[in-house]
Design a protein around this motif. Structure first.
Motif, PDB file in Angstrom:
ATOM      1  N   LEU A  49     -32.207 -14.223 -10.352  1.00  0.00           N
ATOM      2  CA  LEU A  49     -31.776 -13.418 -11.486  1.00  0.00           C
ATOM      3  C   LEU A  49     -31.597 -14.260 -12.746  1.00  0.00           C
ATOM      4  CD1 LEU A  49     -30.747 -10.700 -12.616  1.00  0.00           C
ATOM      5  CD2 LEU A  49     -28.477 -11.302 -11.732  1.00  0.00           C
ATOM      6  N   LYS A  50     -32.188 -13.799 -13.828  1.00  0.00           N
ATOM      7  CA  LYS A  50     -32.032 -14.464 -15.125  1.00  0.00           C
ATOM      8  C   LYS A  50     -31.666 -13.415 -16.178  1.00  0.00           C
ATOM      9  CE  LYS A  50     -35.358 -18.148 -14.137  1.00  0.00           C
ATOM     10  NZ  LYS A  50     -36.648 -18.784 -14.520  1.00  0.00           N
ATOM     11  N   GLY A  51     -30.550 -13.637 -16.849  1.00  0.00           N
ATOM     12  CA  GLY A  51     -30.136 -12.747 -17.922  1.00  0.00           C
ATOM     13  C   GLY A  51     -30.516 -13.325 -19.277  1.00  0.00           C
ATOM     14  N   LEU A  52     -31.005 -12.476 -20.161  1.00  0.00           N
ATOM     15  CA  LEU A  52     -31.432 -12.954 -21.480  1.00  0.00           C
ATOM     16  C   LEU A  52     -30.248 -13.190 -22.414  1.00  0.00           C
ATOM     17  CD1 LEU A  52     -34.547 -10.711 -22.316  1.00  0.00           C
ATOM     18  CD2 LEU A  52     -34.482 -12.940 -21.189  1.00  0.00           C
ATOM     19  N   MET A  53     -29.289 -12.274 -22.407  1.00  0.00           N
ATOM     20  CA  MET A  53     -28.205 -12.324 -23.387  1.00  0.00           C
ATOM     21  C   MET A  53     -26.936 -12.882 -22.762  1.00  0.00           C
ATOM     22  SD  MET A  53     -28.845  -8.603 -25.145  1.00  0.00           S
ATOM     23  CE  MET A  53     -30.532  -8.006 -25.362  1.00  0.00           C
ATOM     24  N   GLY A  54     -26.190 -13.603 -23.580  1.00  0.00           N
ATOM     25  CA  GLY A  54     -24.932 -14.178 -23.114  1.00  0.00           C
ATOM     26  C   GLY A  54     -23.733 -13.504 -23.754  1.00  0.00           C
TER      27      GLY A  54
END
Length: 300
Positions: A49-54
């Protein structure tokens, strides 16, 4: 002997390749922190899993970097909110027709959504602030991942059931906390209209200085009109949002003061993004509980 050795090498090679294919995880990319947290709870160790926004990132204004495009290009599934929340990413998604892009908003009946004549999609995209909607989103993610990795369906369903129970507990807890605040004091004034679903679910009057999208700036007339509303309704506190510059709320506070009244800034709420990763507020459940406690304590 030579033929036997070649045969064994072929068997080993095939076995290793087959094992790699079997154990290879699904590459999943998510946009907002809320969706990242949701998919993490369901997919657990079975996905990459990789999320774009922090934390603190405004999805309304977010533009994909070169690194984001690389992540999106290597994804098997892309989960995003939809309803034009990630407006500047739509063009990128359209160029990835070979990728499976999944809008969690598709889990909802649009006839139940809050509409807006001021926003391009005609629907309020801040659906995560209705816990019942987030339950539907949970089931939607379970279904999507189960179809992508059928052999892990039981695990996804178990994870989904556990998470739904947590959401039920959260809802009960928040209702008890909000019940301590008299109804006439349930007026929530924030930087932009991110909390309308929250207001509808928990019986708050919600007023945002900006519209549904932070792409539109609040004008002087907006500030003057809202300051008059605050004075008339004796609102004790107004709130900053973590993903929106606080200058608009500070201008609102100054406007109220210029009219001979006082209103405090009751704290910073998490609206379009969760808190920092690794903190309680960095989870959907922790964020929601923090927000409600901050609102209730400031308005009492």
């Amino acid at each position: 002997m030579k033929k036997t050795l070649i045969f064994l090498l072929l068997v080993i090679t095939f076995s290793c390749k087959n094992e790699k294919e079997t154990n290879e995880k699904l590459n999943v990319v998510t946009t907002t922190t809320m969706i990242t947290d949701l998919v993490k709870n369901i997919g657990s160790e079975h996905i990459n899993l990789k999320g774009l926004m922090g934390s603190g990132v405004d999805p309304h204004l977010y533009k994909a970097s070169e690194g984001d495009v690389t992540k999106l290009s290597s994804a098997d599934i892309i989960f995003y909110n939809g309803l034009h929340l990630e407006g500047k990413l739509v063009e990128v998604f359209e160029k990835m027709k070979n990728k499976k892009t999944v809008a969690v908003a598709e889990a909802l009946d649009k006839s139940t959504l809050i509409g807006s004549e001021y926003f391009a999609s005609n629907y309020d995209p801040h659906i995560w602030f209705d816990i019942d909607y987030w339950k539907l989103a949970t089931n939607f993610v379970v279904k999507t991942l189960s179809e992508a990795i059928p052999e892990k369906k039981t695990d996804f369903e178990t994870n989904g059931k556990t998470y739904l129970q947590k959401l039920d507990s959260l809802s009960d807890k928040l209702k008890k906390t909000i019940a301590t605040l008299p109804k006439e004091q349930r007026i929530l004034v924030t930087a932009h209209d991110a909390f309308n679903y929250f207001g509808k679910a928990f019986d708050f009057e919600v007023v945002g200085l900006q519209g549904l999208s932070t792409a539109t700036e609040a004008g002087v007339q907006d500030v003057q009109k809202l300051s008059a509303f605050i004075i008339e309704n004796k609102v004790k506190a107004i709130f900053v949002e973590s993903s929106v510059p606080k200058r608009t709320i500070e201008a609102l506070q100054a406007s109220v003061k210029s009219k001979g009244h006082e209103v405090t800034i009751g704290g910073t709420l998490f609206s379009d993004a969760l808190g920092n990763a690794g903190t309680v507020e960095g989870t959907y459940i922790g964020m929601f509980e923090y927000n409600v406690n901050t609102i209730v304590n400031a308005l009492k």
